[in-house]
Design a protein around this motif. Structure first.
Motif, PDB file in Angstrom:
ATOM      1  N   ASP A  48       1.026 -15.296  13.072  1.00  0.00           N
ATOM      2  CA  ASP A  48       0.529 -16.238  14.077  1.00  0.00           C
ATOM      3  C   ASP A  48      -0.992 -16.378  14.007  1.00  0.00           C
ATOM      4  OD1 ASP A  48       0.446 -13.539  14.903  1.00  0.00           O
ATOM      5  OD2 ASP A  48       0.291 -14.096  17.015  1.00  0.00           O
ATOM      6  N   TYR A 295       8.614 -12.076   7.880  1.00  0.00           N
ATOM      7  CA  TYR A 295       8.770 -13.020   8.988  1.00  0.00           C
ATOM      8  C   TYR A 295       9.339 -12.358  10.243  1.00  0.00           C
ATOM      9  CZ  TYR A 295       8.089 -16.833   5.633  1.00  0.00           C
ATOM     10  OH  TYR A 295       7.568 -17.685   4.695  1.00  0.00           O
ATOM     11  N   ASN A 298       7.348 -12.493  13.626  1.00  0.00           N
ATOM     12  CA  ASN A 298       7.340 -13.845  14.175  1.00  0.00           C
ATOM     13  C   ASN A 298       8.717 -14.234  14.693  1.00  0.00           C
ATOM     14  OD1 ASN A 298       7.206 -17.208  13.123  1.00  0.00           O
ATOM     15  ND2 ASN A 298       5.946 -16.368  14.753  1.00  0.00           N
ATOM     16  N   GLN A 301       9.017 -12.710  18.029  1.00  0.00           N
ATOM     17  CA  GLN A 301       8.178 -13.450  18.974  1.00  0.00           C
ATOM     18  C   GLN A 301       8.871 -14.713  19.464  1.00  0.00           C
ATOM     19  OE1 GLN A 301       4.746 -14.003  16.484  1.00  0.00           O
ATOM     20  NE2 GLN A 301       3.664 -12.201  17.282  1.00  0.00           N
ATOM     21  N   THR A 503       5.306 -19.371  18.107  1.00  0.00           N
ATOM     22  CA  THR A 503       6.289 -18.547  18.816  1.00  0.00           C
ATOM     23  C   THR A 503       7.498 -19.357  19.274  1.00  0.00           C
ATOM     24  OG1 THR A 503       5.229 -18.885  20.979  1.00  0.00           O
ATOM     25  CG2 THR A 503       4.446 -17.036  19.642  1.00  0.00           C
TER      26      THR A 503
END
Length: 546
Positions: A48, A295, A298, A301, A503
């Motif tokens: 991010d 990944y 993320n 998230q 997100t």
């Protein structure tokens, strides 16, 4: 009579015959891999931030991550690495691989630094490498028009790092075979990988910590942390160099460089069906794990309801990071040590401490409301059970059966992430509990591979070409490690058009794609078991004959 007994006496006096010395050699190799695993995923928990600080979208991020193995796959560097290993030996290749990783790490660090952003080199990267002949036509170029200059430069460094990292991987495997053949080899391989995978937990905790240290976001600080660790890795391999040289001096064995490599040796490997089944299982299994790691934070998230703690609370401070990491080390150390205890009270006492520490760690992750600290539990269960599985394969066998079991667990975990976890969006407690359990099981399934697959390779090929055999397997594996980070990034952008908040991505499609790799691995595992039974490869037999 005296002359007849002398060789036996000499043989028992070598470093390899000392349990302490051979496990010390293993520790040096494992620590080097521990550091490389950290750098490998140094940007994964701050995906991010790479968007907000450097303008990397998912395609740029995935392309850069996949570049790690580009030269290994398309320039056949891993094949050359295997030849170097067979001709030059373990110790030379170990030091060379660490040096190459360090140079690549330094380039990547500069690429994401503020100094690069305002440099003439950034302008050059912006204007060049937008079209790479042949590779663009084939659709496999590590760059593309519009790719951020920092991502292009980081990809160049990551390519070089990847050459050294995969060279180190095959070197460590060969080194373990050299020091542990005829002994507890599966246990050694499983233990090495268990320790190395603590690097995954370490980077998930400390990469965001350094990036946000002092309230000022700097992604280059995280990469600098990794560079320091790569310096330590180089030191570890140099110490191993002298240990390995002393072993050869004691045994009178020549390093492998005295045994000339022949191209025909590769032909013997490539015509073996058992080798191909193991290699394909490896690429499928690792492609479903390593790209996912890049990944995973993320993904959490996007699928968990996380509420940041109050800025003035203990849970938002920097000290909690250190405390949580110490607890993680207690989980790993006590769980790992329990495998080697003969007294039941001590064994189960250590297991109890490990379990209670794991609960404490998970509670802290929940209180921190941090996706990266939640995913950091990934290797912890593996640290506990990998030595158990390795010891089981050493004494009981069943390597092919374990690979099948690992594939089933892999499928279940990715499908849980794809369909079950999103259903708990909005449930702050339930979602995190599901995430913890699934991550722990996924980590445990991953431990089945080093404990069962890697020790099987010496059963399939001649000892003289083990290095080349590992190199070929790693090369085939690297095809998947190049392709799937790139595919996940492209699929994310295609299935989430117009999404600018990192997100809010929907990860269902990429996770189903990874689950399908588990299905293919499961089917190949069944075939491998049949071939093993028909050809008598010995994959289901123990490594140690009583």
């Amino acid at each position: 009579m005296t002359q007849a007994t002398k060789p036996a006496a000499t043989a028992t006096a070598t470093l390899r015959d000392s349990a302490a010395m051979r496990w010390t050699a293993l520790l040096l190799l494992a620590l080097a891999m521990f550091c490389s695993y950290i750098f490998m995923d140094i940007l994964s928990p701050i995906k991010d931030l790479m968007l907000s600080e450097r303008g990397w979208d998912s395609t740029a991020f995935g392309t850069m991550q996949g570049s790690e193995v580009f030269l290994n796959v398309f320039a056949f560097f891993l094949i050359f690495a295997g030849i170097i290993l067979d001709k030059m030996g373990v110790r030379f290749t170990a030091v060379l691989s660490a040096a190459v990783m360090l140079v690549g790490a330094l380039i990547k660090w500069y690429a994401v630094s503020d100094a690069f952003t305002s440099s003439s080199l950034a302008t050059w990267f912006t204007e060049h490498l937008n079209y790479v002949p042949v590779f663009d036509e084939l659709g496999v170029s590590p760059f593309y028009e519009g790719m951020p200059a920092s991502a292009k430069a980081a990809a160049c460094g990551f390519m070089l790092f990847g050459c050294g990292c995969e060279m180190a991987g095959i070197t460590v495997s060969r080194g373990i075979v050299k020091w542990f053949k005829g002994r507890e080899m599966a246990l050694a391989m499983g233990s090495e990988m268990a320790l190395a995978r603590l690097g995954v937990a370490t980077v998930m905790i400390f990469s965001p910590f350094f990036a946000r240290l002092g309230g000022h976001v700097s992604v280059s600080r995280s990469v600098a942390f990794g560079v320091v660790l790569m310096c330590i890795a180089l030191i570890m391999t140099i110490v191993y160099f002298f240990m390995d040289r002393k072993l050869d001096a004691q045994t009178g064995e020549a390093e492998e460089k005295d045994d000339p490599f022949k191209i025909s040796d590769l032909g013997k490997i490539l015509t073996d069906s058992g080798f191909w089944l193991v290699a394909l299982l490896c690429v499928l299994y690792y492609s479903a794990i390593f790209p996912f790691q890049k990944y995973a934070v993320n993904m959490l998230q996007c699928n968990l309801t996380l509420t940041p703690p109050a800025a003035d609370s203990f849970w938002a401070g920097s000290s909690v990071t250190v405390v949580q990491y110490v607890i993680m080390l207690v989980v790993a150390a006590t769980g790992f040590a329990s495998n080697f205890q003969k007294r039941a009270t001590l064994k189960y006492g250590l297991l109890a401490v490990s379990f209670l520490s794991l609960v404490a760690y998970c509670y802290m992750g929940f209180m921190r409301q941090s996706a990266e600290s939640i995913f950091a539990v990934f290797p912890l269960l593996a640290v506990l059970i990998t030595p158990i599985l390795g010891s089981y394969v050493d004494h009981k066998g069943k390597a092919a059966t374990m690979l099948i079991l690992g594939s089933l667990l892999l499928i279940a975990c990715h499908l849980t992430f794809a369909f079950v976890l999103p259903a708990f969006k909005g449930n702050a407690v339930g979602g995190i509990v599901i995430a913890y359990l699934t991550i722990l099981v996924l980590g445990s399934s991953f431990s089945l591979v080093p404990a069962s697959l890697w020790p099987s390779v010496p059963k399939l090929v001649d000892a003289k070409v083990i290095g080349s055999a590992y190199a070929l397997i790693f090369w085939i594996q690297n095809i998947g490690l190049w392709l799937f980070p790139l595919l996940i990034g492209k699929v994310l952008d295609k299935t989430n058009p117009g999404v600018t908040d990192p997100t809010l991505y929907n990860y269902t499609a990429p996770l189903v794609m990874l689950a399908s790799l588990g299905v293919a691995a499961f089917l190949l595992g069944l075939v491998l078991k049949v071939v093993d039974r028909k050809k008598g490869l010995g994959l289901e037999l123990p490594n140690i004959t009583e």
